[in-house]
Design an enzyme around this catalytic site. Structure first.
Site, PDB file in Angstrom:
ATOM      1  CB  SER A 224      -0.877   0.000   1.261  1.00  0.00           C
ATOM      2  OG  SER A 224      -1.417   1.278   1.515  1.00  0.00           O
TER       3      SER A 224
ATOM      4  CE1 TYR B 188      -4.229  -2.143   4.948  1.00  0.00           C
ATOM      5  CE2 TYR B 188      -3.214   0.002   4.609  1.00  0.00           C
ATOM      6  CZ  TYR B 188      -3.767  -1.152   4.096  1.00  0.00           C
ATOM      7  OH  TYR B 188      -3.861  -1.329   2.731  1.00  0.00           O
TER       8      TYR B 188
END
Length: 207
Positions: free
Chosen positions: A152, A165
């Protein structure tokens, strides 16, 4: 550019939806036999496998929690049993359990790290062991194996309210780069993809 993956076998984790689902579909369209891994969403994974088979391809849906070592080992063993080889791993499984750091539970921290980072390690390790055993499959691929780590933009960009995350994706980036350094001489290719927000279920509230 037309790419043929004929005779190659690909395993995509977290392929019942989103990026993983699209990746499995694209790999099958390029000619690969595809293992579609899912955790809880069996129906869309099995539907995709049936669609690929109906279109003349080869596919199999296999359920496994990739944060669990024994389930990862079973997933890869069943892949070899079904197709006899593994050429491509797309380590895609990921999830979010968001909260401010002061409110985040240890369970939510561990769950995200377990799937997003530990799961990618377990899958990469299993794939590397297979690649090392089978070597370069002449006439199939010039590499002994390929791994794509799905990360990401938050491997680089901090994200308040998502500390588990962001930490997991920072780890994925270093996992990918370190593995690439470690196995490049074995003709194994390791790459990472770090997309921004994609219109998938994980981003439903933002769309």
């Amino acid at each position: 550019m037309q790419i043929s993956l004929a005779r190659q076998v690909a395993l995509v984790t977290g392929a019942s939806s989103g990026i993983g689902h699209a990746a499995a579909k694209a790999l099958a369209a390029a000619g690969a036999a595809v293992v579609i891994n899912y955790h809880r969403q069996a129906e869309p994974a099995e539907a995709l496998a049936q669609q690929i088979i109906a279109d003349g391809g080869q596919a199999l849906a296999i359920g496994a929690d990739i944060s669990k070592e024994d389930q990862v080992e079973r997933l890869f063993a069943e892949t070899l049993e079904a197709f006899g080889a593994l050429d491509i791993l797309v380590a895609n499984s990921g999830l979010q359990k968001d909260a401010a750091a002061v409110d985040m539970t240890l369970e939510d921290w561990n769950t995200v790290i377990g799937v997003n980072l530990t799961g990618q390690f377990l899958c990469a390790r299993a794939a590397l062991r297979i690649f090392n055993r089978q070597g370069v499959r002449e006439g199939v691929s010039r590499a002994a194996g390929k791994i794509i780590h799905m990360s990401s933009v938050h491997q680089r960009i901090p994200w308040a309210g998502h500390v588990n995350y962001a930490a997991s994706k920072g780890g994925v980036d270093q996992l990918m780069q370190t593995l690439a350094q470690e196995v490049s001489q074995q003709r194994i290719r390791i790459n990472g993809i770090a997309p921004g927000a994609i219109r998938t279920a994980i981003n439903k509230e933002a769309t």
